[in-house]
Design a protein around this motif. Sequence first.
Motif, PDB file in Angstrom:
ATOM      1  N   ASP A 257      -2.629   7.449  -9.079  1.00  0.00           N
ATOM      2  CA  ASP A 257      -3.120   7.075 -10.407  1.00  0.00           C
ATOM      3  C   ASP A 257      -3.473   5.601 -10.511  1.00  0.00           C
ATOM      4  OD1 ASP A 257      -3.008   9.605 -11.530  1.00  0.00           O
ATOM      5  OD2 ASP A 257      -0.898   9.403 -12.051  1.00  0.00           O
ATOM      6  N   GLY A 258      -3.039   4.808  -9.562  1.00  0.00           N
ATOM      7  CA  GLY A 258      -3.339   3.380  -9.592  1.00  0.00           C
ATOM      8  C   GLY A 258      -2.941   2.752  -8.275  1.00  0.00           C
ATOM      9  N   PRO A 259      -3.161   1.462  -8.134  1.00  0.00           N
ATOM     10  CA  PRO A 259      -2.804   0.795  -6.876  1.00  0.00           C
ATOM     11  C   PRO A 259      -1.297   0.766  -6.668  1.00  0.00           C
ATOM     12  CG  PRO A 259      -3.442  -0.813  -8.540  1.00  0.00           C
ATOM     13  CD  PRO A 259      -3.744   0.529  -9.124  1.00  0.00           C
ATOM     14  N   LYS A 260      -0.893   0.828  -5.407  1.00  0.00           N
ATOM     15  CA  LYS A 260       0.523   0.700  -5.059  1.00  0.00           C
ATOM     16  C   LYS A 260       0.845  -0.782  -4.916  1.00  0.00           C
ATOM     17  CE  LYS A 260       3.298   3.310  -3.805  1.00  0.00           C
ATOM     18  NZ  LYS A 260       4.460   3.911  -4.532  1.00  0.00           N
ATOM     19  N   LEU A 261       1.760  -1.257  -5.752  1.00  0.00           N
ATOM     20  CA  LEU A 261       2.127  -2.665  -5.717  1.00  0.00           C
ATOM     21  C   LEU A 261       3.218  -2.954  -4.695  1.00  0.00           C
ATOM     22  CD1 LEU A 261       2.058  -3.487  -9.544  1.00  0.00           C
ATOM     23  CD2 LEU A 261       0.259  -3.796  -7.830  1.00  0.00           C
ATOM     24  N   THR A 262       3.888  -1.903  -4.226  1.00  0.00           N
ATOM     25  CA  THR A 262       4.894  -2.053  -3.180  1.00  0.00           C
ATOM     26  C   THR A 262       4.622  -1.029  -2.092  1.00  0.00           C
ATOM     27  OG1 THR A 262       6.391  -0.542  -4.346  1.00  0.00           O
ATOM     28  CG2 THR A 262       6.668  -2.899  -4.770  1.00  0.00           C
ATOM     29  N   PRO A 263       4.914  -1.355  -0.844  1.00  0.00           N
ATOM     30  CA  PRO A 263       4.680  -0.391   0.231  1.00  0.00           C
ATOM     31  C   PRO A 263       5.618   0.803   0.112  1.00  0.00           C
ATOM     32  CG  PRO A 263       5.858  -2.307   1.063  1.00  0.00           C
ATOM     33  CD  PRO A 263       5.459  -2.631  -0.351  1.00  0.00           C
ATOM     34  N   LEU A 264       5.178   1.935   0.649  1.00  0.00           N
ATOM     35  CA  LEU A 264       6.026   3.121   0.652  1.00  0.00           C
ATOM     36  C   LEU A 264       7.218   2.896   1.573  1.00  0.00           C
ATOM     37  CD1 LEU A 264       3.458   6.067   0.958  1.00  0.00           C
ATOM     38  CD2 LEU A 264       4.350   4.993  -1.115  1.00  0.00           C
ATOM     39  N   ASN A 265       8.369   3.438   1.174  1.00  0.00           N
ATOM     40  CA  ASN A 265       9.508   3.391   2.090  1.00  0.00           C
ATOM     41  C   ASN A 265       9.349   4.480   3.143  1.00  0.00           C
ATOM     42  OD1 ASN A 265      10.712   5.875   1.093  1.00  0.00           O
ATOM     43  ND2 ASN A 265      11.461   4.723  -0.675  1.00  0.00           N
ATOM     44  N   GLN A 266      10.247   4.485   4.112  1.00  0.00           N
ATOM     45  CA  GLN A 266      10.120   5.422   5.230  1.00  0.00           C
ATOM     46  C   GLN A 266      10.229   6.881   4.777  1.00  0.00           C
ATOM     47  OE1 GLN A 266       9.510   4.842   8.710  1.00  0.00           O
ATOM     48  NE2 GLN A 266       8.797   2.967   7.730  1.00  0.00           N
ATOM     49  N   VAL A 267      11.080   7.151   3.788  1.00  0.00           N
ATOM     50  CA  VAL A 267      11.217   8.530   3.303  1.00  0.00           C
ATOM     51  C   VAL A 267       9.933   8.994   2.626  1.00  0.00           C
ATOM     52  CG1 VAL A 267      12.406   9.974   1.599  1.00  0.00           C
ATOM     53  CG2 VAL A 267      13.726   8.489   3.116  1.00  0.00           C
ATOM     54  N   GLU A 268       9.326   8.135   1.817  1.00  0.00           N
ATOM     55  CA  GLU A 268       8.082   8.504   1.126  1.00  0.00           C
ATOM     56  C   GLU A 268       6.953   8.791   2.104  1.00  0.00           C
ATOM     57  OE1 GLU A 268       8.531   6.050  -3.072  1.00  0.00           O
ATOM     58  OE2 GLU A 268       8.042   4.956  -1.238  1.00  0.00           O
ATOM     59  N   GLN A 269       7.056   8.287   3.312  1.00  0.00           N
ATOM     60  CA  GLN A 269       6.048   8.565   4.335  1.00  0.00           C
ATOM     61  C   GLN A 269       6.307   9.879   5.061  1.00  0.00           C
ATOM     62  OE1 GLN A 269       5.090   5.115   6.845  1.00  0.00           O
ATOM     63  NE2 GLN A 269       5.953   3.791   5.269  1.00  0.00           N
TER      64      GLN A 269
END
Length: 279
Positions: A257-269
């Motif tokens: 829905d918009g830009p990611k202001l923080t990188p994804l953590n390992q679990v989210e990947q």
Amino acid sequence: MYAAPSSVPVGVDPTRASIARVYDAALGGKDNYEIDREVLRQVATKAPEVRDLAWSNRNFLTRAVRFLAQQGRITQFLDCGSGLPTAENTHQIAQRLIPDARVVYVDNDPVVLAHGRAILEDNPHTHFVAEDIFQPGKLLANDEIRGNLDFDRPLALLQVGTLHHYTADNADDLMREYIEALPAGSFVVIAHFFDPETPRSSELAKKMEELFIHSPMGSGRFRTADEILSFVDGLDIMPPGPDKAPGLAVCDHWWPDGPKLTPLNQVEQCIAAVVARKP
């Protein structure tokens, strides 16, 4: 016939973890037992952000259903393994855009069915049906499903956070049976635990898989991109974002829905999604 130990209904047995209740616990719900929370605690020993799997899955569902209703012009949804009702369910998202959109939820957990039917008692366009989603032949022949969805018109088949609980190696055959029953123009939506096949993330995926499968829940397979894409073989895969080639994407990167202001953590990947259309 297909079989998966995780498809055996747990119901209200507080000594057995339920897929629906574990998911509810991960989302911060109250319809779960200590045994369900224990599953999350066990996985959190290696992946402290384990609850992010559920949130990435849930937020993807919201965006995917919105896409299907707005862009795909889909007015019928078959939501497999719906789980316990929470905020922003498929019917709420779809019917906000298309008030008469028809949604059929399918689950075989009696607690899920009781909750869902009570909540949807006054919604004539939404129904809960008791079937095992890992028995597609029986499910697709169900009179209530056939009576509420028109299989002569395009519909959306949702397998969001479900297929990783089918741990056998023939999940592509299971999905092929579903897809063969869908009319042209239908969409298939999948979110699945993901092994990114990169050294760090793959190691974490394998650790989480081991913990999930040997937890009281007993399932949670992390498949590779090729394995997940085999579920939609022969379909037209949607691009997961602007200027992106059609393919699989990490859930949080599928049309965010918009830009990611923080990188994804390992679990989210380690949870990925694909949306595909039957030509």
